[in-house]
Design a protein around this motif. Structure first.
Motif, PDB file in Angstrom:
ATOM      1  N   LEU A 172       8.907   1.784  -3.103  1.00 37.49           N
ATOM      2  CA  LEU A 172       8.797   2.252  -1.726  1.00 37.49           C
ATOM      3  C   LEU A 172       8.379   1.130  -0.788  1.00 37.49           C
ATOM      4  CD1 LEU A 172       6.970   5.695  -2.167  1.00 37.49           C
ATOM      5  CD2 LEU A 172       9.414   5.253  -1.947  1.00 37.49           C
ATOM      6  N   GLY A 173       9.118   1.019   0.322  1.00 37.56           N
ATOM      7  CA  GLY A 173       8.748   0.106   1.398  1.00 37.56           C
ATOM      8  C   GLY A 173       8.083   0.865   2.524  1.00 37.56           C
ATOM      9  N   GLU A 174       7.658   0.154   3.534  1.00 38.36           N
ATOM     10  CA  GLU A 174       6.992   0.779   4.665  1.00 38.36           C
ATOM     11  C   GLU A 174       7.897   1.833   5.305  1.00 38.36           C
ATOM     12  OE1 GLU A 174       5.099  -0.505   9.009  1.00 38.36           O
ATOM     13  OE2 GLU A 174       5.504  -2.034   7.471  1.00 38.36           O
ATOM     14  N   GLY A 175       7.348   3.051   5.453  1.00 40.75           N
ATOM     15  CA  GLY A 175       8.110   4.136   6.061  1.00 40.75           C
ATOM     16  C   GLY A 175       8.945   4.950   5.087  1.00 40.75           C
ATOM     17  N   ASP A 176       9.088   4.489   3.837  1.00 36.74           N
ATOM     18  CA  ASP A 176       9.836   5.253   2.835  1.00 36.74           C
ATOM     19  C   ASP A 176       9.002   6.443   2.346  1.00 36.74           C
ATOM     20  OD1 ASP A 176      11.881   3.447   3.016  1.00 36.74           O
ATOM     21  OD2 ASP A 176      11.282   2.301   1.242  1.00 36.74           O
ATOM     22  N   ARG A 177       9.706   7.456   1.880  1.00 37.79           N
ATOM     23  CA  ARG A 177       9.006   8.648   1.400  1.00 37.79           C
ATOM     24  C   ARG A 177       9.834   9.316   0.313  1.00 37.79           C
ATOM     25  NH1 ARG A 177       8.726  11.818   5.979  1.00 37.79           N
ATOM     26  NH2 ARG A 177       6.588  11.225   6.526  1.00 37.79           N
ATOM     27  N   VAL A 178       9.156   9.765  -0.759  1.00 37.95           N
ATOM     28  CA  VAL A 178       9.787  10.598  -1.776  1.00 37.95           C
ATOM     29  C   VAL A 178       8.893  11.817  -1.999  1.00 37.95           C
ATOM     30  CG1 VAL A 178      11.005   8.726  -2.950  1.00 37.95           C
ATOM     31  CG2 VAL A 178       8.695   9.364  -3.681  1.00 37.95           C
ATOM     32  N   THR A 179       9.506  12.934  -2.399  1.00 42.00           N
ATOM     33  CA  THR A 179       8.733  14.151  -2.636  1.00 42.00           C
ATOM     34  C   THR A 179       9.011  14.685  -4.033  1.00 42.00           C
ATOM     35  OG1 THR A 179      10.452  15.610  -1.743  1.00 42.00           O
ATOM     36  CG2 THR A 179       8.814  14.757  -0.181  1.00 42.00           C
ATOM     37  N   PHE A 180       7.977  15.232  -4.642  1.00 40.39           N
ATOM     38  CA  PHE A 180       8.080  15.888  -5.946  1.00 40.39           C
ATOM     39  C   PHE A 180       7.486  17.286  -5.824  1.00 40.39           C
ATOM     40  CE2 PHE A 180       7.244  11.332  -6.864  1.00 40.39           C
ATOM     41  CZ  PHE A 180       8.431  11.010  -7.506  1.00 40.39           C
ATOM     42  N   THR A 181       8.125  18.253  -6.428  1.00 39.82           N
ATOM     43  CA  THR A 181       7.561  19.610  -6.465  1.00 39.82           C
ATOM     44  C   THR A 181       7.648  20.163  -7.881  1.00 39.82           C
ATOM     45  OG1 THR A 181       9.659  20.702  -5.898  1.00 39.82           O
ATOM     46  CG2 THR A 181       8.202  20.085  -4.067  1.00 39.82           C
ATOM     47  N   LEU A 182       6.651  20.965  -8.219  1.00 45.48           N
ATOM     48  CA  LEU A 182       6.583  21.616  -9.520  1.00 45.48           C
ATOM     49  C   LEU A 182       6.322  23.093  -9.256  1.00 45.48           C
ATOM     50  CD1 LEU A 182       6.572  20.463 -12.508  1.00 45.48           C
ATOM     51  CD2 LEU A 182       4.108  20.865 -12.457  1.00 45.48           C
ATOM     52  N   GLU A 239       4.284   8.119   0.082  1.00 46.51           N
ATOM     53  CA  GLU A 239       4.713   7.390   1.277  1.00 46.51           C
ATOM     54  C   GLU A 239       4.415   5.908   1.130  1.00 46.51           C
ATOM     55  OE1 GLU A 239       3.901  10.873   4.646  1.00 46.51           O
ATOM     56  OE2 GLU A 239       2.411   9.276   4.335  1.00 46.51           O
ATOM     57  N   GLY A 240       5.368   5.081   1.521  1.00 44.21           N
ATOM     58  CA  GLY A 240       5.128   3.651   1.596  1.00 44.21           C
ATOM     59  C   GLY A 240       4.416   3.324   2.894  1.00 44.21           C
ATOM     60  N   VAL A 241       3.293   2.617   2.807  1.00 48.69           N
ATOM     61  CA  VAL A 241       2.514   2.252   3.998  1.00 48.69           C
ATOM     62  C   VAL A 241       2.783   0.811   4.404  1.00 48.69           C
ATOM     63  CG1 VAL A 241       0.176   2.035   4.951  1.00 48.69           C
ATOM     64  CG2 VAL A 241       0.724   3.936   3.402  1.00 48.69           C
ATOM     65  N   SER A 242       2.851  -0.092   3.414  1.00 52.55           N
ATOM     66  CA  SER A 242       3.143  -1.501   3.697  1.00 52.55           C
ATOM     67  C   SER A 242       3.691  -2.153   2.441  1.00 52.55           C
ATOM     68  CB  SER A 242       1.878  -2.230   4.171  1.00 52.55           C
ATOM     69  OG  SER A 242       0.913  -2.285   3.127  1.00 52.55           O
ATOM     70  N   THR A 249       0.835  -1.200   0.000  1.00 51.19           N
ATOM     71  CA  THR A 249       0.000   0.000   0.000  1.00 51.19           C
ATOM     72  C   THR A 249       0.871   1.252   0.000  1.00 51.19           C
ATOM     73  OG1 THR A 249      -1.756  -1.136   1.239  1.00 51.19           O
ATOM     74  CG2 THR A 249      -1.784   1.273   1.284  1.00 51.19           C
ATOM     75  N   ILE A 250       0.462   2.233  -0.805  1.00 51.70           N
ATOM     76  CA  ILE A 250       1.141   3.540  -0.794  1.00 51.70           C
ATOM     77  C   ILE A 250       0.111   4.650  -0.590  1.00 51.70           C
ATOM     78  CG2 ILE A 250       3.014   2.795  -2.315  1.00 51.70           C
ATOM     79  CD1 ILE A 250       1.533   4.742  -4.422  1.00 51.70           C
ATOM     80  N   ARG A 251       0.621   5.790  -0.174  1.00 51.79           N
ATOM     81  CA  ARG A 251      -0.213   6.983  -0.001  1.00 51.79           C
ATOM     82  C   ARG A 251       0.424   8.141  -0.762  1.00 51.79           C
ATOM     83  NH1 ARG A 251       0.401   7.573   5.153  1.00 51.79           N
ATOM     84  NH2 ARG A 251      -1.371   6.238   5.674  1.00 51.79           N
ATOM     85  N   VAL A 252      -0.398   8.866  -1.531  1.00 48.26           N
ATOM     86  CA  VAL A 252       0.064  10.070  -2.222  1.00 48.26           C
ATOM     87  C   VAL A 252      -0.635  11.273  -1.597  1.00 48.26           C
ATOM     88  CG1 VAL A 252       0.201  11.325  -4.407  1.00 48.26           C
ATOM     89  CG2 VAL A 252       0.499   8.836  -4.379  1.00 48.26           C
TER      90      VAL A 252
END
Length: 605
Positions: free
Chosen positions: A172-182, A108-111, A84-87
């Motif tokens: 992405l694994g659990e707890g991982d996070r990446v960010t994108f900005t425009l 974000e990686g949730v699981s 599972t991921i969250r955007v």
């Protein structure tokens, strides 16, 4: 293929706004203002006209989504076989972080471990111009075309280009996070600073929490009212106080048809009604900002009041067709600009003067400029109230003596009389009052004589016509006649009987494939604002339970995030028209307030 209109979510920063689909695709974004050319115009064509999708590589719609509390921070979650991921999508508010518009997407990686892809297609000028894209030495990606530049930051993740598209792939694994900005920036100046995405997220959450605390409504429909207020705030252009009718252009009123208009401007009527809703719910600062915008927009030439302006007060809103865009679900033409800005709509004078009156009633600090403006508008209106006009619905047919327009002319005179009564009375003011009282009576007498069908016991759309018009529902709400008047009740019942479909109200009869009163072929859906007006009227004539039932049915038409377009198509069972629409959310608030007050007065809440 674009999503259904109601499948989109809104994010914004009070300078511009973006629409994000359930599939994670951002299909509409104009930069740097609401009325600027779109960088993402996939909404009106395909992904090749500009879009930005961030989602699991496996694709598909989000399993669930929501706004984080009372904010415009969108959270979408995908449950996939691999996890599972969250955007998290948002735009830092212009009120909180002054600067160029920025879109932030946090993944974000949730699981589990989920492959995720960012797929960015930047197309300037509504999908027509492919920008020059280059990668800077510091790893940033910048797209340039003419005066505009858009900077893309993907943190530590690598990007690559293929097929005029910028991709980023990450697992992405659990707890991982990446960010994108425009970030938008003028192309002729040095690039913008990088945005700290997580700090901006925190600041944005605080901004919305603090703003919502000011809401004074505490009735049974607080969730719906607050979401509508947040939407109205999002449609406000913070630098000037102007309020756009909607952040989109050419979302069709009739799927596949020609009723497609550009709503990214400030209609005086819509904004005046918005001011009333803001004042009634405790948001006086926003109301003051709009009043100041109004005074600037019409400064120096109030007798030539336009019905709409650009968010900065611009008058020239030249309309043209974007022939390279196929339109939403093939609905064309796609229109940029709005020729209705040149129309004469008598009712606008009444709306603006009524808004200024509401401001005084709410205790807004007096303004000599506002007082002088009202008298100038009154002078012009008095000379022209007998003229035919295009009316509230901006018909592109011949001008007529629309009943609603004359009623609002009466409102203009009535509210000006109330203003003068509160002034220091001298001999000149006394003469003016007596004169205006005569004008008020003359308008009232004429409307009741020529705009009323005694045989059917209903007011009509225009003098001498037999057609109905939903704007007649406003007659008791503006005080032209009391709700218990038999002519008011007859009009409400006639509209219920002859101008509704599935219980929802149409603006006026349309003619299918024939060219109708409005000069256009095709039909349209039920107009949501008019349906809320009917609920108001039912409450006013004592049919409170019926009003409440209709109101609850209207609330059920909102999408899962509480947003409404302009219309509802009862045949297709879907939202149609520009989205989200201020002119739908304002009457939602008004009806909630009226029903709450009525039920509390009778002990029914």
């Amino acid at each position: 293929m674009t999503s259904r209109i109601e499948d989109y979510a809104l994010i914004g920063d009070m300078q511009t706004a973006a629409l994000v689909g359930r599939d994670g695709s951002m299909d509409w974004l104009c930069l740097p203002r609401f009325d600027s050319p779109a960088v993402f115009a996939g909404l009106l064509g395909s992904e090749e006209h500009g879009s930005w999708r961030v989602a699991p590589l496996s694709g598909g719609p989000a399993t669930r989504r929501r706004y984080r509390g009372d904010s415009l921070i969108l959270e979408s979650e995908w449950e996939t076989p691999r996890g599972t991921i969250r955007v998290i999508d948002f735009m830092p508010p212009a009120d909180a972080l002054v600067g160029a518009p920025v879109v932030v997407r946090v993944v974000e990686g949730v699981s589990g471990r989920v492959p995720v892809r960012s797929e960015l297609r930047m197309r300037f000028h509504y999908g027509k111009v492919v920008p020059w894209v280059r990668r800077e030495d510091d790893g940033r990606t910048v797209a340039v075309a003419g005066p505009d530049a858009v900077w893309f930051d993907s943190g530590d993740t690598e990007t690559y280009g293929r097929g005029l598209t910028t991709y980023t792939d990450v697992t992405l694994g659990e707890g991982d996070r990446v960010t994108f900005t425009l970030t938008w920036h003028p192309s002729h100046v040095e690039g913008p600073l990088r945005t700290d995405a997580l700090a901006a997220l925190k600041d944005t959450e605080v901004f919305w929490a603090d703003w919502v605390k000011r809401c004074t409504y505490d009735g049974p429909w607080r969730e719906a009212v607050v979401r509508s207020l947040i939407t109205l705030k999002a449609l406000t252009y913070a630098p000037t106080g102007g309020i756009v009718a909607a952040p989109t252009t050419s979302l069709p009123e009739d799927i596949g048809g020609v009723r497609n208009w550009d709503y990214r401007y400030t209609w005086l009527r819509d904004a005046a009604m918005t001011l009333g809703a803001l004042l009634k719910t405790g948001f006086v600062d926003e109301a003051k900002a709009w009043r100041e915008w109004l005074l600037r927009a019409v400064a120096g030439d109030p007798e030539n009041l336009q019905i709409m302006y650009g968010v900065g007060g611009e008058r020239r809103l030249t309309e043209y067709e974007a022939t390279w865009l196929p339109g939403y679900e093939g609905s064309h033409p796609v229109r940029i600009g709005n020729a209705a800005a040149e129309q004469f709509q008598l009712d606008v004078y009444g709306e603006v003067i009524d808004a200024l009156h509401l401001g005084r009633q709410a205790g807004m600090e007096g303004s000599d400029h506002a007082h002088a403006l009202q008298l100038k508008l009154m002078d012009y209106m008095e000379q022209h109230w007998r003229d035919p006009d295009e009316g509230i619905w901006e018909v592109r047919g011949p001008r007529r003596h629309f009943v609603h327009s004359k009623v609002m002319a009466w409102v203009a005179v009535d509210r000006t009389i109330k203003m003068l009564v509160n002034d220091a009375i001298d001999s000149d003011t006394e003469k003016m009052l007596e004169h205006l009282k005569g004008v008020r009576e003359e308008i009232h007498r004429e409307v009741c004589a020529y705009g009323y069908d005694a045989d059917r016991n209903t007011f009509t759309q225009y003098y001498g016509s037999t057609e109905l018009d939903a704007s007649l529902l406003l007659i008791p709400q503006v005080g032209f006649l009391p709700p218990e008047d038999k002519r008011v009740i007859g009009t409400i019942e006639a509209i219920q009987r002859d101008l509704t479909e599935d219980g929802f109200v149409r603006r006026y009869p349309t003619q299918g494939t024939n060219v109708g009163l409005d000069g256009l072929p095709g039909d349209e859906g039920a107009f949501l604002a008019c349906s809320f007006w009917l609920a108001d009227d039912l409450a006013m004539i004592g049919r409170v339970e019926e009003a409440r039932e209709l109101f609850e049915r209207l609330l059920a038409l909102r999408n899962d995030l509480g947003l409404l377009a302009e219309e509802w198509d009862p045949r297709l069972q879907r939202q149609v028209g520009n989205f989200p629409q201020a002119f739908s959310h304002v009457p939602l608030i008004d009806t909630a307030l009226r029903l709450t007050s009525t039920m509390r007065a009778s002990g029914q809440e």
